[in-house]
Design a protein around this motif. Structure first.
Motif, short mmCIF file in Angstrom:
data_model
loop_
_atom_site.label_atom_id
_atom_site.label_comp_id
_atom_site.label_asym_id
_atom_site.label_seq_id
_atom_site.Cartn_x
_atom_site.Cartn_y
_atom_site.Cartn_z
N ASN A 1 0.97 -0.95 0.30
CA ASN A 1 0.42 -0.09 0.18
C ASN A 1 0.52 1.82 -0.20
O ASN A 1 1.68 1.59 0.61
N ILE A 2 0.78 2.10 -0.93
CA ILE A 2 1.86 2.94 -1.44
C ILE A 2 1.42 4.24 0.44
O ILE A 2 2.80 5.02 0.93
N ILE A 3 0.39 4.49 0.96
CA ILE A 3 0.54 5.09 1.76
C ILE A 3 0.90 4.55 3.53
O ILE A 3 2.19 4.68 3.91
N LYS A 4 0.70 2.96 3.60
CA LYS A 4 1.53 2.44 4.47
C LYS A 4 2.49 2.29 4.09
O LYS A 4 3.26 2.37 5.38
N ARG A 5 3.04 2.09 3.26
CA ARG A 5 4.64 1.77 2.92
C ARG A 5 5.10 3.15 3.28
O ARG A 5 6.83 2.90 2.72
N LEU A 6 4.38 4.19 3.09
CA LEU A 6 5.55 5.49 3.85
C LEU A 6 6.17 5.02 5.20
O LEU A 6 5.88 4.28 5.86
N TYR A 7 7.59 5.86 5.22
CA TYR A 7 8.21 5.39 6.66
C TYR A 7 7.57 6.76 7.68
O TYR A 7 6.82 7.68 7.12
N PRO A 8 7.67 6.69 9.18
CA PRO A 8 7.14 7.13 10.16
C PRO A 8 6.91 8.44 9.94
O PRO A 8 5.59 9.04 9.86
N THR A 9 8.51 8.85 10.27
CA THR A 9 8.78 10.18 10.15
C THR A 9 7.84 10.72 9.04
O THR A 9 7.67 12.48 9.31
N THR A 10 7.65 10.50 7.87
CA THR A 10 7.11 11.44 6.60
C THR A 10 5.24 11.59 6.79
O THR A 10 5.62 12.62 6.57
N LEU B 1 -6.91 10.49 2.80
CA LEU B 1 -5.32 9.71 2.54
C LEU B 1 -5.93 8.24 3.06
O LEU B 1 -5.78 7.10 3.01
N ALA B 2 -7.13 8.25 4.33
CA ALA B 2 -7.80 6.92 4.44
C ALA B 2 -7.95 5.99 3.43
O ALA B 2 -7.69 4.72 3.03
N ILE B 3 -8.83 6.48 2.30
CA ILE B 3 -9.50 5.62 0.88
C ILE B 3 -8.01 5.16 0.67
O ILE B 3 -7.76 3.98 0.54
N LEU B 4 -6.94 6.21 0.03
CA LEU B 4 -5.51 5.63 -0.28
C LEU B 4 -5.28 4.30 1.05
O LEU B 4 -4.04 3.70 0.30
N GLY B 5 -5.24 4.65 2.07
CA GLY B 5 -4.62 3.78 3.01
C GLY B 5 -5.09 2.34 3.39
O GLY B 5 -4.32 1.37 3.78
N GLN B 6 -6.33 2.48 2.63
CA GLN B 6 -7.53 0.59 2.34
C GLN B 6 -8.10 0.77 3.87
O GLN B 6 -8.00 0.26 5.01
N VAL B 7 -8.37 1.98 4.64
CA VAL B 7 -8.53 1.87 6.22
C VAL B 7 -9.93 3.08 6.08
O VAL B 7 -10.19 3.17 7.64
#
Length: 249
Positions: A6-15, A46-52
């Motif tokens: 997932n493109i959103i969940k794949r981001l580094y936490p600090t991003t 952003l939640a839709i992109l992150g599938q949540v």
């Protein structure tokens, strides 16, 4: 571990933290309330992109929305202001009250919405790994992570004890009075079990050399990608420009 699909969940936490900080500061310092209410829509996208999406909407309407609605009603109807539009007994509706209600609740909605999104797309273990990569003191990291996990752990513990009490014939469901009566017997087990879990946690940490000064090896190694670095700078620059235009112009 960071979700690789997932493109959103794949981001580094600090991003994602940079995005949360930028939106939070803009919500606090920007005048008006349209942007602040709009953060809910931004969080939804952003939640839709992150599938949540489901979790995001459920948590928002069960917590932030109810708090904001309560504050809006009290501030608008029961707190006296000038420029009264409607008055009936202790109920007073005024332009000043409406504007203050919009301002207060919009900030709550904005900050709450973006925080809910962040914790839905970022796992606690990824946050811990990012803190360790950044060189944070492990004791401070442990305190922060324990605080994050406190409410979910207490909720799970309370549910377990409630099921145990129910199996012993204690009524835990029904009207408000019944729920209050069932809550009192659960206080003792909840407190004692929490203390016991703290002792077990201390023993577990010591068995894993938590007090050692040697830097621990990460079991879930995570790294920043080029996309993370680009997005971080884009967020920071966009925030500085928006903050300057929104506050000083």
């Amino acid at each position: 571990m960071i979700n690789q699909t997932n493109i959103i969940k794949r981001l580094y936490p600090t991003t994602k933290v940079w995005l949360v900080i930028a939106i939070t500061l803009c919500s606090v310092f920007f005048s008006g309330y349209l942007f602040q209410y709009g953060v809910f829509v931004i969080g939804l996208i952003l939640a839709i992109l992150g599938q949540v999406t489901g979790k995001y909407l459920s948590l928002f309407f069960k917590s932030i929305f109810l708090v904001a609605l309560f504050i809006f009603i009290i501030q608008t109807l029961f707190v006296y202001h000038d420029h009264i539009i409607l008055s009936w007994g202790i109920i007073h509706v005024s332009n000043t009250g409406l504007q203050m209600s919009y301002t207060m609740t919009s900030k709550i909605v904005a900050i709450g919405a973006i925080l809910i999104w962040f914790f839905q797309v970022t796992e606690v273990k990824d946050i811990a790994a990012a803190m360790q990569n950044a060189g944070w003191n492990k004791k401070l990291t442990f305190v922060i992570l324990s605080t994050m996990q406190l409410i979910p752990q207490m909720s799970a513990l309370t549910a377990t004890i409630a099921d145990a009490q129910k199996s012993r014939g204690v009524e835990t469901e029904g009207n408000l009075l019944t729920r209050i009566k069932s809550f009192v017997p659960m206080l003792g087990p909840v407190v004692l079990t929490s203390i016991e879990q703290n002792e077990e946690r201390v023993l577990t940490l010591e068995s894993r050399a938590f007090s050692s000064k040697v830097r621990p090896t990460l079991m879930l190694p995570i790294k920043k990608t080029g996309m993370d670095k680009i997005l971080s700078w884009v967020i920071i620059i966009a925030f500085l420009i928006s903050f300057y235009l929104g506050v000083f112009k």
